[in-house]
Design a protein around this motif. Structure first.
Motif, PDB file in Angstrom:
ATOM      1  N   UNK A 155       3.445   6.234  -5.567  1.00  0.00           N
ATOM      2  CA  UNK A 155       3.390   6.414  -7.026  1.00  0.00           C
ATOM      3  C   UNK A 155       2.164   7.222  -7.435  1.00  0.00           C
ATOM      4  N   UNK A 156       1.012   6.905  -6.825  1.00  0.00           N
ATOM      5  CA  UNK A 156      -0.217   7.639  -7.165  1.00  0.00           C
ATOM      6  C   UNK A 156      -0.090   9.109  -6.764  1.00  0.00           C
ATOM      7  N   UNK A 170      12.278  12.388  -8.997  1.00  0.00           N
ATOM      8  CA  UNK A 170      11.619  11.782 -10.155  1.00  0.00           C
ATOM      9  C   UNK A 170      10.753  10.595  -9.701  1.00  0.00           C
ATOM     10  N   UNK A 171       9.991  10.059 -10.654  1.00  0.00           N
ATOM     11  CA  UNK A 171       9.092   8.944 -10.316  1.00  0.00           C
ATOM     12  C   UNK A 171       9.878   7.704  -9.905  1.00  0.00           C
ATOM     13  N   UNK A 172      10.993   7.427 -10.593  1.00  0.00           N
ATOM     14  CA  UNK A 172      11.796   6.259 -10.235  1.00  0.00           C
ATOM     15  C   UNK A 172      12.414   6.390  -8.856  1.00  0.00           C
ATOM     16  N   UNK A 173      12.906   7.587  -8.528  1.00  0.00           N
ATOM     17  CA  UNK A 173      13.499   7.783  -7.212  1.00  0.00           C
ATOM     18  C   UNK A 173      12.449   7.675  -6.099  1.00  0.00           C
ATOM     19  N   UNK A 182       0.838  -1.206   0.000  1.00  0.00           N
ATOM     20  CA  UNK A 182       0.000   0.000   0.000  1.00  0.00           C
ATOM     21  C   UNK A 182       0.876   1.260   0.000  1.00  0.00           C
ATOM     22  N   UNK A 183       1.984   1.226   0.720  1.00  0.00           N
ATOM     23  CA  UNK A 183       2.876   2.392   0.772  1.00  0.00           C
ATOM     24  C   UNK A 183       3.472   2.703  -0.594  1.00  0.00           C
ATOM     25  N   UNK A 184       3.940   1.682  -1.299  1.00  0.00           N
ATOM     26  CA  UNK A 184       4.543   1.898  -2.625  1.00  0.00           C
ATOM     27  C   UNK A 184       3.512   2.432  -3.610  1.00  0.00           C
ATOM     28  N   UNK A 185       2.327   1.809  -3.618  1.00  0.00           N
ATOM     29  CA  UNK A 185       1.277   2.247  -4.556  1.00  0.00           C
ATOM     30  C   UNK A 185       0.841   3.668  -4.245  1.00  0.00           C
ATOM     31  N   UNK A 227       0.443  14.880  -8.313  1.00  0.00           N
ATOM     32  CA  UNK A 227       1.155  16.154  -8.224  1.00  0.00           C
ATOM     33  C   UNK A 227       1.681  16.608  -9.583  1.00  0.00           C
ATOM     34  N   UNK A 228       2.095  15.662 -10.406  1.00  0.00           N
ATOM     35  CA  UNK A 228       2.598  16.014 -11.733  1.00  0.00           C
ATOM     36  C   UNK A 228       1.471  16.477 -12.640  1.00  0.00           C
ATOM     37  N   UNK A 229       0.306  15.799 -12.563  1.00  0.00           N
ATOM     38  CA  UNK A 229      -0.809  16.174 -13.439  1.00  0.00           C
ATOM     39  C   UNK A 229      -1.425  17.512 -13.037  1.00  0.00           C
ATOM     40  N   UNK A 230      -1.439  17.826 -11.797  1.00  0.00           N
ATOM     41  CA  UNK A 230      -2.028  19.093 -11.355  1.00  0.00           C
ATOM     42  C   UNK A 230      -1.079  20.281 -11.501  1.00  0.00           C
TER      43      UNK A 230
END
Length: 199
Positions: free
Chosen positions: A115-116, A152-155, A109-112, A121-124
């Motif tokens: 990412x969400x 970044x998303x990977x980090x 749940x923490x990882x998901x 934050x990127x879309x807004x």
């Protein structure tokens, strides 16, 4: 000499033997005729093998034994039973397995969630607004600052995975340690009391 007229004459068969006299017929006793039961208005005639209805008596229901009341009373409601129990011992192995599964689920749940959250934050456009605010505060001489390059998303996903693994190890170890400590304390005070009741 004997007179032949003094003896009764009888017809004899061959050889001079008399035929056996016919047995008298005995008539069977006559059974008294039963009068049909008087049927009142609205009553059915009694079936064969059934006692005639007595005036003023309620007819018995079909399939009901004689002597039973016409109405069946409902069973009384059972009282609520309560049992007081004590949790005197906890199995550390079962606590270890349950804590491991729950901590793994919490790690996923923490990882998901990380990412969400980054995607939202990127879309807004939050990252661009933060970059503009930091550039305004630092001045134009410091050059442009991009938050996406730092986080970044990977980090973010890698950092969330590391936190999830650490949580799995820590929660599992702490849960097993808590079970052992509870067992030691329960031997001294008796354990935690629990009251169970029926629905």
């Amino acid at each position: 000499m004997s007179n032949s007229d003094s003896y009764p004459k009888s017809s004899s068969g061959p050889g001079g033997m008399r035929p056996p006299a016919a047995a008298p017929r005995v008539s069977a006793p006559s059974r008294p005729q039963q009068r049909p039961a008087v049927v009142g208005s609205g009553q059915r005639p009694a079936a064969p093998g059934q006692r005639p209805a007595v005036p003023g008596q309620r007819p018995e229901a079909a399939g009901q034994r004689p002597g039973q009341p016409g109405l069946v009373k409902p069973a009384p409601k059972a009282k609520v039973r309560r049992a007081r129990l004590l949790i005197s011992k906890v199995d550390p192995w079962s606590v270890l397995k349950m804590a491991f599964l729950l901590s793994v689920a919490l790690g996923i749940v923490t990882v998901v969630a990380a990412i969400v959250l980054w995607t939202v934050l990127d879309l807004t456009g939050i990252f661009d607004q933060v970059d503009g605010l930091l550039g305004t505060l630092a001045g134009s001489e410091s050059g442009g600052f991009e938050l996406k390059k730092v986080a970044s998303l990977g980090q973010v996903a890698s950092f969330a995975v590391i936190i999830a693994v650490i949580n799995v190890v820590l929660l599992t170890a702490l849960s097993m340690l808590s079970a052992v400590l509870y067992n030691i304390a329960a031997t001294l005070v008796g354990g935690i009391g629990v009251t169970l009741t029926d629905d």
